[in-house]
Design a protein around this motif. Structure first.
Motif, PDB file in Angstrom:
ATOM      1  N   LEU A  38      -8.992 -11.418 -16.274  1.00  0.00           N
ATOM      2  CA  LEU A  38      -8.504 -10.314 -17.106  1.00  0.00           C
ATOM      3  C   LEU A  38      -7.182  -9.888 -16.501  1.00  0.00           C
ATOM      4  CD1 LEU A  38     -11.739  -8.200 -17.567  1.00  0.00           C
ATOM      5  CD2 LEU A  38     -10.687  -9.754 -19.210  1.00  0.00           C
ATOM      6  N   ARG A  39      -6.150  -9.771 -17.347  1.00  0.00           N
ATOM      7  CA  ARG A  39      -4.827  -9.423 -16.857  1.00  0.00           C
ATOM      8  C   ARG A  39      -4.155  -8.431 -17.794  1.00  0.00           C
ATOM      9  NH1 ARG A  39      -4.885 -14.812 -15.504  1.00  0.00           N
ATOM     10  NH2 ARG A  39      -4.680 -15.159 -13.270  1.00  0.00           N
ATOM     11  N   TYR A  40      -3.148  -7.777 -17.248  1.00  0.00           N
ATOM     12  CA  TYR A  40      -2.283  -6.887 -18.018  1.00  0.00           C
ATOM     13  C   TYR A  40      -0.913  -7.550 -18.047  1.00  0.00           C
ATOM     14  CZ  TYR A  40       0.029  -2.586 -19.491  1.00  0.00           C
ATOM     15  OH  TYR A  40       0.744  -1.643 -20.181  1.00  0.00           O
ATOM     16  N   LEU A  41      -0.384  -7.804 -19.257  1.00  0.00           N
ATOM     17  CA  LEU A  41       0.921  -8.440 -19.426  1.00  0.00           C
ATOM     18  C   LEU A  41       1.934  -7.406 -19.899  1.00  0.00           C
ATOM     19  CD1 LEU A  41      -0.063 -11.781 -21.208  1.00  0.00           C
ATOM     20  CD2 LEU A  41       0.209 -11.343 -18.786  1.00  0.00           C
ATOM     21  N   SER A  42       3.179  -7.567 -19.459  1.00  0.00           N
ATOM     22  CA  SER A  42       4.218  -6.583 -19.776  1.00  0.00           C
ATOM     23  C   SER A  42       4.641  -6.595 -21.243  1.00  0.00           C
ATOM     24  CB  SER A  42       5.444  -6.811 -18.892  1.00  0.00           C
ATOM     25  OG  SER A  42       5.983  -8.103 -19.111  1.00  0.00           O
TER      26      SER A  42
ATOM     27  N   ASP B  85       7.245 -16.415 -27.220  1.00  0.00           N
ATOM     28  CA  ASP B  85       8.320 -17.205 -26.626  1.00  0.00           C
ATOM     29  C   ASP B  85       9.152 -16.422 -25.619  1.00  0.00           C
ATOM     30  OD1 ASP B  85       7.535 -19.398 -28.200  1.00  0.00           O
ATOM     31  OD2 ASP B  85       8.700 -18.617 -29.881  1.00  0.00           O
ATOM     32  N   LYS B  86       8.548 -15.455 -24.983  1.00  0.00           N
ATOM     33  CA  LYS B  86       9.214 -14.653 -23.950  1.00  0.00           C
ATOM     34  C   LYS B  86       8.358 -14.653 -22.690  1.00  0.00           C
ATOM     35  CE  LYS B  86      12.653 -13.129 -26.384  1.00  0.00           C
ATOM     36  NZ  LYS B  86      14.030 -13.367 -26.096  1.00  0.00           N
ATOM     37  N   LEU B  87       9.026 -14.513 -21.545  1.00  0.00           N
ATOM     38  CA  LEU B  87       8.300 -14.385 -20.288  1.00  0.00           C
ATOM     39  C   LEU B  87       7.779 -12.963 -20.149  1.00  0.00           C
ATOM     40  CD1 LEU B  87      10.632 -16.335 -17.859  1.00  0.00           C
ATOM     41  CD2 LEU B  87       8.470 -17.090 -18.844  1.00  0.00           C
ATOM     42  N   ALA B  88       6.581 -12.849 -19.593  1.00  0.00           N
ATOM     43  CA  ALA B  88       5.958 -11.542 -19.385  1.00  0.00           C
ATOM     44  C   ALA B  88       5.474 -11.451 -17.946  1.00  0.00           C
ATOM     45  CB  ALA B  88       4.776 -11.363 -20.339  1.00  0.00           C
ATOM     46  N   GLY B  89       5.608 -10.289 -17.346  1.00  0.00           N
ATOM     47  CA  GLY B  89       5.016 -10.045 -16.037  1.00  0.00           C
ATOM     48  C   GLY B  89       3.512  -9.932 -16.193  1.00  0.00           C
ATOM     49  N   ALA B  90       2.760 -10.345 -15.169  1.00  0.00           N
ATOM     50  CA  ALA B  90       1.299 -10.330 -15.263  1.00  0.00           C
ATOM     51  C   ALA B  90       0.682  -9.862 -13.948  1.00  0.00           C
ATOM     52  CB  ALA B  90       0.785 -11.727 -15.598  1.00  0.00           C
ATOM     53  N   ILE B  91      -0.350  -9.047 -14.056  1.00  0.00           N
ATOM     54  CA  ILE B  91      -1.136  -8.620 -12.903  1.00  0.00           C
ATOM     55  C   ILE B  91      -2.588  -8.624 -13.338  1.00  0.00           C
ATOM     56  CG2 ILE B  91      -0.840  -6.167 -13.453  1.00  0.00           C
ATOM     57  CD1 ILE B  91      -0.824  -5.677 -10.392  1.00  0.00           C
ATOM     58  N   GLY B  92      -3.482  -9.102 -12.465  1.00  0.00           N
ATOM     59  CA  GLY B  92      -4.866  -9.164 -12.904  1.00  0.00           C
ATOM     60  C   GLY B  92      -5.867  -9.521 -11.834  1.00  0.00           C
ATOM     61  N   VAL B  93      -7.099  -9.671 -12.290  1.00  0.00           N
ATOM     62  CA  VAL B  93      -8.222 -10.055 -11.427  1.00  0.00           C
ATOM     63  C   VAL B  93      -8.942 -11.237 -12.055  1.00  0.00           C
ATOM     64  CG1 VAL B  93      -8.553  -7.741 -10.464  1.00  0.00           C
ATOM     65  CG2 VAL B  93      -9.775  -8.408 -12.524  1.00  0.00           C
ATOM     66  N   THR B  94      -9.592 -12.022 -11.191  1.00  0.00           N
ATOM     67  CA  THR B  94     -10.344 -13.185 -11.648  1.00  0.00           C
ATOM     68  C   THR B  94     -11.716 -13.186 -11.003  1.00  0.00           C
ATOM     69  OG1 THR B  94      -8.325 -14.486 -11.874  1.00  0.00           O
ATOM     70  CG2 THR B  94     -10.383 -15.716 -11.748  1.00  0.00           C
ATOM     71  N   TYR B  95     -12.722 -13.468 -11.805  1.00  0.00           N
ATOM     72  CA  TYR B  95     -14.062 -13.731 -11.275  1.00  0.00           C
ATOM     73  C   TYR B  95     -14.228 -15.246 -11.258  1.00  0.00           C
ATOM     74  CZ  TYR B  95     -19.029 -14.405 -10.868  1.00  0.00           C
ATOM     75  OH  TYR B  95     -20.253 -14.826 -10.442  1.00  0.00           O
ATOM     76  N   PHE B  96     -14.345 -15.817 -10.058  1.00  0.00           N
ATOM     77  CA  PHE B  96     -14.545 -17.255  -9.942  1.00  0.00           C
ATOM     78  C   PHE B  96     -16.036 -17.571 -10.038  1.00  0.00           C
ATOM     79  CE2 PHE B  96     -10.369 -16.653  -8.140  1.00  0.00           C
ATOM     80  CZ  PHE B  96      -9.675 -17.704  -8.706  1.00  0.00           C
TER      81      PHE B  96
END
Length: 114
Positions: free
Chosen positions: A36-40, A45-56
């Motif tokens: 789950l991430r939050y994108l800017s 077709d644009k680059l977005a910043g991303a921050i998030g967490v992953t459950y492996f």
């Protein structure tokens, strides 16, 4: 008639693959997970910043920062997982941009055209 598109920050849900780092066949770690991430932005077709967490799927968690490339209702994210000390690649879905179409009265349109 005028159409506008609103590009907003958005949430991402998708699958992740961790490459190298603390993940190896010898350690028994699973390199695949759900993120789950939050994108800017959700602009295509644009680059977005991303921050998030992953459950492996081995029961561990990851926390990452990176960037993604949006395309329609999906995004491809490249990030670095600071919890696992490894780069990750994710593919998943995002909310499509909102499109608003406004229709003006004919008299107003004709007066504006003159």
């Amino acid at each position: 008639m005028m159409t506008t598109t609103d590009y907003d920050p958005t949430f991402f849900a998708g699958f992740t693959w961790s490459i190298g780092g603390a993940v190896s066949a010898a350690s028994g770690s699973n390199p695949f997970g759900f993120s789950l991430r939050y994108l800017s932005t959700n602009e295509p077709d644009k680059l977005a910043g991303a921050i998030g967490v992953t459950y492996f799927f081995d029961g561990t968690f990851g926390c990452d920062i990176g960037g993604g490339l949006n395309n329609g209702g999906g995004s491809l994210v490249f990030a670095y997982d600071f919890c696992r000390n490894a780069p990750v690649i994710s593919i998943g879905g995002i909310k499509k941009p909102d499109t608003t179409t406004m229709t003006y009265p004919t008299a107003l349109t004709a007066a504006t055209a003159e």
